[in-house]
Design a protein around this motif. Structure first.
Motif, short mmCIF file in Angstrom:
data_model
loop_
_atom_site.label_atom_id
_atom_site.label_comp_id
_atom_site.label_asym_id
_atom_site.label_seq_id
_atom_site.Cartn_x
_atom_site.Cartn_y
_atom_site.Cartn_z
N CYS A 242 27.64 -48.75 96.30
CA CYS A 242 27.77 -48.36 94.90
C CYS A 242 26.40 -48.50 94.25
O CYS A 242 25.75 -49.53 94.38
N LEU A 243 25.98 -47.46 93.57
CA LEU A 243 24.68 -47.44 92.93
C LEU A 243 24.84 -47.10 91.46
O LEU A 243 25.76 -46.36 91.08
N VAL A 244 23.95 -47.61 90.64
CA VAL A 244 23.91 -47.27 89.22
C VAL A 244 22.98 -46.07 89.07
O VAL A 244 21.91 -46.04 89.67
N CYS A 245 23.38 -45.11 88.27
CA CYS A 245 22.62 -43.88 88.12
C CYS A 245 21.99 -43.81 86.73
O CYS A 245 22.51 -44.37 85.77
N ASP A 246 20.87 -43.12 86.64
CA ASP A 246 20.24 -42.87 85.35
C ASP A 246 21.13 -41.90 84.57
O ASP A 246 21.66 -40.94 85.12
N GLU A 247 21.31 -42.16 83.29
CA GLU A 247 22.19 -41.33 82.45
C GLU A 247 21.72 -39.88 82.39
O GLU A 247 22.52 -38.96 82.33
N LYS A 248 20.42 -39.65 82.47
CA LYS A 248 19.87 -38.29 82.36
C LYS A 248 20.25 -37.41 83.54
O LYS A 248 20.42 -36.21 83.38
N VAL B 289 15.49 -43.79 94.79
CA VAL B 289 16.23 -45.00 94.48
C VAL B 289 15.26 -46.16 94.31
O VAL B 289 14.33 -46.32 95.09
N SER B 290 15.50 -46.95 93.28
CA SER B 290 14.73 -48.16 93.04
C SER B 290 15.72 -49.31 93.00
O SER B 290 16.39 -49.54 91.99
N VAL C 193 17.04 -42.98 90.32
CA VAL C 193 16.11 -42.51 89.30
C VAL C 193 16.03 -40.99 89.28
O VAL C 193 15.95 -40.37 88.22
N GLY C 194 16.06 -40.36 90.45
CA GLY C 194 15.94 -38.92 90.53
C GLY C 194 16.77 -38.38 91.68
O GLY C 194 17.14 -39.12 92.59
#
Length: 144
Positions: free
Chosen positions: A93-99, A114-115, A120-121
Motif C-alpha cells: 500500500c502506497l500513499v499517492c500525491d493528490e495531483k 516512488v520516494s 510522486v510521479g
C-alpha cells in the motif's frame, strides 16, 4: 467608549493577526520546500501493477502501524489517496500525491517515481496515460 475607538481596536487586532499569519505562512512554505527537496532527492523509478486505488482514512489504509503512529493527530482522520500495487512479487500500500491520483490507471502496469511509500510521479508502460474526463459543474449542466 466611542465608535471610532472600538473600530481602531478591531483594526489593530486584525493587523496583528495578519502579520502573525504572514510569518507562519512563510515558515510553513519554507518547511514544505525543504520536504519537497528531500522527496526529489530520494525518489526512485519502479514498475508496478496497480491493483486498487481509493481515498481512505489513515487507520483503514493498510499502511504499517509505524507510519500511522508518526502521522500528526489532525491528519489521522483525513482521507488520503491510497494505492494498492504489486511491486515485484510483493503487494504494498502506497500513499499517492493528490495531483496525480486521478491519472493512475487501475489494473494496469505503470512506471512510478516512488520516494519511500509516497508516489510522486507516474508514467505509462505502454503508451501515455489517459487523463480522466472532467466532471461538469453544477451550473454548467444547466447552461445548455
Amino acid at each position: 467608549m466611542k465608535l471610532w475607538m472600538v473600530l481602531l481596536i478591531i483594526l489593530i487586532i486584525l493587523i496583528i493577526a495578519l502579520v502573525v499569519m504572514y510569518f507562519l505562512g512563510k515558515k510553513a512554505q519554507a518547511k514544505q520546500e525543504e520536504q519537497q527537496a528531500q522527496i526529489e532527492a530520494s525518489k526512485q523509478t519502479m514498475s508496478m501493477l496497480i491493483i486498487d486505488k481509493k481515498r481512505l482514512p489513515l487507520k483503514d489504509s493498510g499502511l504499517p502501524q509505524m507510519v500511522i503512529d508518526q502521522a500528526p493527530k489532525m491528519m489521522r482522520r483525513s482521507k488520503l489517496p491510497i494505492v494498492k500495487a504489486k511491486v515485484g512479487p510483493k503487494i504494498t500500500c502506497l500513499v499517492c500525491d493528490e495531483k496525480i491520483f486521478d491519472l493512475i490507471p487501475v489494473k494496469k502496469e505503470v512506471k512510478a517515481e516512488v520516494s519511500g511509500i509516497y508516489i510522486v510521479g507516474v508514467k505509462g508502460m505502454r503508451g501515455p496515460l489517459e487523463a480522466p474526463k472532467k466532471k461538469k459543474g453544477f451550473f454548467s449542466r444547466f447552461k445548455k
